[in-house]
Design a protein around this motif. Structure first.
Motif, mmCIF file in Angstrom:
data_model
loop_
_atom_site.group_PDB
_atom_site.id
_atom_site.type_symbol
_atom_site.label_atom_id
_atom_site.label_comp_id
_atom_site.label_asym_id
_atom_site.label_seq_id
_atom_site.Cartn_x
_atom_site.Cartn_y
_atom_site.Cartn_z
ATOM 1 N N GLU A 57 0.851 -1.188 0.000
ATOM 2 C CA GLU A 57 0.000 0.000 0.000
ATOM 3 C C GLU A 57 0.889 1.240 0.000
ATOM 4 O OE1 GLU A 57 -3.638 0.048 2.432
ATOM 5 O OE2 GLU A 57 -2.869 1.926 3.292
ATOM 6 N N LEU A 58 0.497 2.251 -0.777
ATOM 7 C CA LEU A 58 1.289 3.465 -0.885
ATOM 8 C C LEU A 58 0.359 4.650 -1.121
ATOM 9 C CD1 LEU A 58 4.191 4.748 -1.256
ATOM 10 C CD2 LEU A 58 3.876 4.346 -3.718
ATOM 11 N N ARG A 59 0.588 5.752 -0.393
ATOM 12 C CA ARG A 59 -0.198 6.968 -0.582
ATOM 13 C C ARG A 59 0.584 7.944 -1.444
ATOM 14 N NH1 ARG A 59 -4.432 9.900 1.390
ATOM 15 N NH2 ARG A 59 -4.994 8.267 2.862
ATOM 16 N N ILE A 60 -0.056 8.438 -2.500
ATOM 17 C CA ILE A 60 0.490 9.473 -3.369
ATOM 18 C C ILE A 60 -0.533 10.611 -3.396
ATOM 19 C CG2 ILE A 60 1.331 10.082 -5.653
ATOM 20 C CD1 ILE A 60 3.057 7.967 -4.496
ATOM 21 N N ARG A 61 -0.180 11.748 -2.794
ATOM 22 C CA ARG A 61 -1.143 12.835 -2.613
ATOM 23 C C ARG A 61 -2.368 12.275 -1.897
ATOM 24 N NH1 ARG A 61 -0.822 17.208 -7.607
ATOM 25 N NH2 ARG A 61 1.331 16.796 -8.216
ATOM 26 N N ASP A 62 -3.557 12.416 -2.495
ATOM 27 C CA ASP A 62 -4.780 11.919 -1.852
ATOM 28 C C ASP A 62 -5.190 10.541 -2.352
ATOM 29 O OD1 ASP A 62 -5.054 14.245 -0.339
ATOM 30 O OD2 ASP A 62 -6.196 15.263 -1.909
ATOM 31 N N ILE A 63 -4.321 9.915 -3.132
ATOM 32 C CA ILE A 63 -4.619 8.591 -3.700
ATOM 33 C C ILE A 63 -3.888 7.515 -2.904
ATOM 34 C CG2 ILE A 63 -4.294 7.114 -5.715
ATOM 35 C CD1 ILE A 63 -6.381 9.149 -6.281
ATOM 36 N N VAL A 64 -4.612 6.468 -2.541
ATOM 37 C CA VAL A 64 -3.983 5.320 -1.889
ATOM 38 C C VAL A 64 -3.939 4.169 -2.886
ATOM 39 C CG1 VAL A 64 -4.074 3.659 0.004
ATOM 40 C CG2 VAL A 64 -4.789 6.029 0.383
ATOM 41 N N LEU A 65 -2.730 3.715 -3.189
ATOM 42 C CA LEU A 65 -2.539 2.597 -4.107
ATOM 43 C C LEU A 65 -2.518 1.308 -3.311
ATOM 44 C CD1 LEU A 65 0.289 4.198 -6.277
ATOM 45 C CD2 LEU A 65 -2.170 4.148 -6.771
ATOM 46 N N ARG A 66 -3.460 0.439 -3.609
ATOM 47 C CA ARG A 66 -3.578 -0.830 -2.877
ATOM 48 C C ARG A 66 -4.316 -1.842 -3.758
ATOM 49 N NH1 ARG A 66 -7.817 2.113 0.252
ATOM 50 N NH2 ARG A 66 -6.365 2.362 2.001
ATOM 51 N N PRO A 67 -4.274 -3.127 -3.382
ATOM 52 C CA PRO A 67 -5.065 -4.119 -4.111
ATOM 53 C C PRO A 67 -6.551 -3.774 -4.050
ATOM 54 C CG PRO A 67 -3.426 -5.194 -2.723
ATOM 55 C CD PRO A 67 -3.419 -3.739 -2.349
ATOM 56 N N GLY A 68 -7.276 -4.127 -5.096
ATOM 57 C CA GLY A 68 -8.695 -3.807 -5.168
ATOM 58 C C GLY A 68 -8.994 -3.092 -6.469
ATOM 59 N N ARG A 69 -10.053 -2.313 -6.483
ATOM 60 C CA ARG A 69 -10.378 -1.566 -7.700
ATOM 61 C C ARG A 69 -9.183 -0.703 -8.095
ATOM 62 N NH1 ARG A 69 -15.736 1.237 -9.755
ATOM 63 N NH2 ARG A 69 -14.864 2.718 -11.254
ATOM 64 N N PRO A 70 -8.621 -0.935 -9.276
ATOM 65 C CA PRO A 70 -7.397 -0.188 -9.658
ATOM 66 C C PRO A 70 -7.694 1.272 -9.982
ATOM 67 C CG PRO A 70 -8.126 -1.565 -11.478
ATOM 68 C CD PRO A 70 -9.022 -1.895 -10.319
ATOM 69 N N LYS A 71 -6.743 2.126 -9.668
ATOM 70 C CA LYS A 71 -6.834 3.531 -10.048
ATOM 71 C C LYS A 71 -6.597 3.645 -11.553
ATOM 72 C CE LYS A 71 -7.431 4.670 -5.778
ATOM 73 N NZ LYS A 71 -8.808 4.979 -5.314
ATOM 74 N N VAL A 72 -7.337 4.531 -12.196
ATOM 75 C CA VAL A 72 -7.247 4.688 -13.651
ATOM 76 C C VAL A 72 -6.247 5.785 -13.997
ATOM 77 C CG1 VAL A 72 -8.493 5.243 -15.765
ATOM 78 C CG2 VAL A 72 -9.616 3.892 -13.967
#
Length: 269
Positions: A3-18
């Motif tokens: 898991e990694l936070r970039i600004r207000d986005i949290v990157l983690r398993p699950g629905r992928p960020k587009v």
């Protein structure tokens, strides 16, 4: 840690960020593309700077000229202003990895160093293997250290354009990226059939189970389209969708991608 936070986005398993790539060559076109991107359903932006650099006749002179530095600062400053709080990925994709440019290690070091020093990008995408397929661990660690020194995250990436390796080989490669200090590990390969796509997902599931990540796992091409949606279920944190144009085989447009993601994961609140 996956898991990694970039600004207000949290990157983690699950629905992928587009992520939507900017693929124009000239500054005015890049800004116009960026303005249009504001209306698109996406979470992050990738500046595919290889398209921009490929239109420059003398890249060495550009990199050593203060005007080149100022041009790059202006583009990144404008892009950041337009996209607001969306995290920005800086990518220079080589010809051998599906891009439009061939730079020496010295040139790449200058470009990466400049992007990190400006502090107008959140993530720098650095290719894991060189044009000869070899991994220069000392050079890579230096690029990672330099980016981290300026507070910029690093994505180590690798693209297999002709085939998909067995799941075990994919796992071994991503593990090496992770051990080297990558903040995000990306692996993408061309799927020739359903089994290839399954190999990418098997590797993703294994890596996630062993807490290696964040990871981006993509099977490119027609046979891999489903992985661009379902990969999040197996641990992947990002997917890529086309704005003005796609940057890899199998990329859907952002509206189609949102429809697929909503159908698979449920609509976002």
């Amino acid at each position: 840690m996956n898991e990694l936070r970039i600004r207000d986005i949290v990157l983690r398993p699950g629905r992928p960020k587009v992520v939507v790539p900017l693929v124009s060559q000239h500054p005015a076109e890049i800004i116009e593309e960026c303005e249009n991107l504001k209306q698109l359903p996406c979470d992050m932006v990738e500046w595919r700077a290889d398209y921009y650099f490929s239109a420059i006749e003398d890249i060495d002179s550009y990199l050593s000229d203060k005007n080149g530095y100022l041009d790059m600062v202006k583009i990144l400053d404008d892009v950041n202003y337009i996209v607001g709080e969306k995290p920005l990925i800086f990518t220079v994709r080589s010809e051998g990895q599906g891009g439009s440019l061939k730079l020496t290690k010295s040139q790449l070091e200058s470009v990466y160093g400049l992007a990190a020093e400006i502090k107008l990008v959140d993530i720098i995408d650095i290719e894991f293997a060189g044009a000869d397929g070899e991994v220069d661990t000392e050079w890579l660690r230096h690029q990672i250290d330099e980016a981290h020194k300026h507070g910029v995250k690093v994505m180590l990436s690798h693209h297999e354009l002709s085939e998909t390796p067995q799941a075990g080989k994919i796992v071994d490669m991503v593990k090496k990226m992770y051990v080297m200090g990558a903040d995000i590990c990306k692996f993408a390969s061309t799927a020739l059939d359903k089994k290839d796509a399954e190999n990418v997902m098997k590797a993703s599931a294994f890596l996630t189970k062993n807490n290696i990540g964040p990871i981006i796992m993509i099977a490119m091409g027609e046979a891999g389209i489903a992985t661009r949606v379902a990969a999040g279920k197996y641990g992947s944190c990002m997917t890529f969708a086309a704005g003005k144009g796609n940057s890899a085989p199998g990329q859907a447009d952002t509206y189609t991608m949102k429809k697929w993601l909503d159908s698979y994961y449920g609509e976002e609140a």
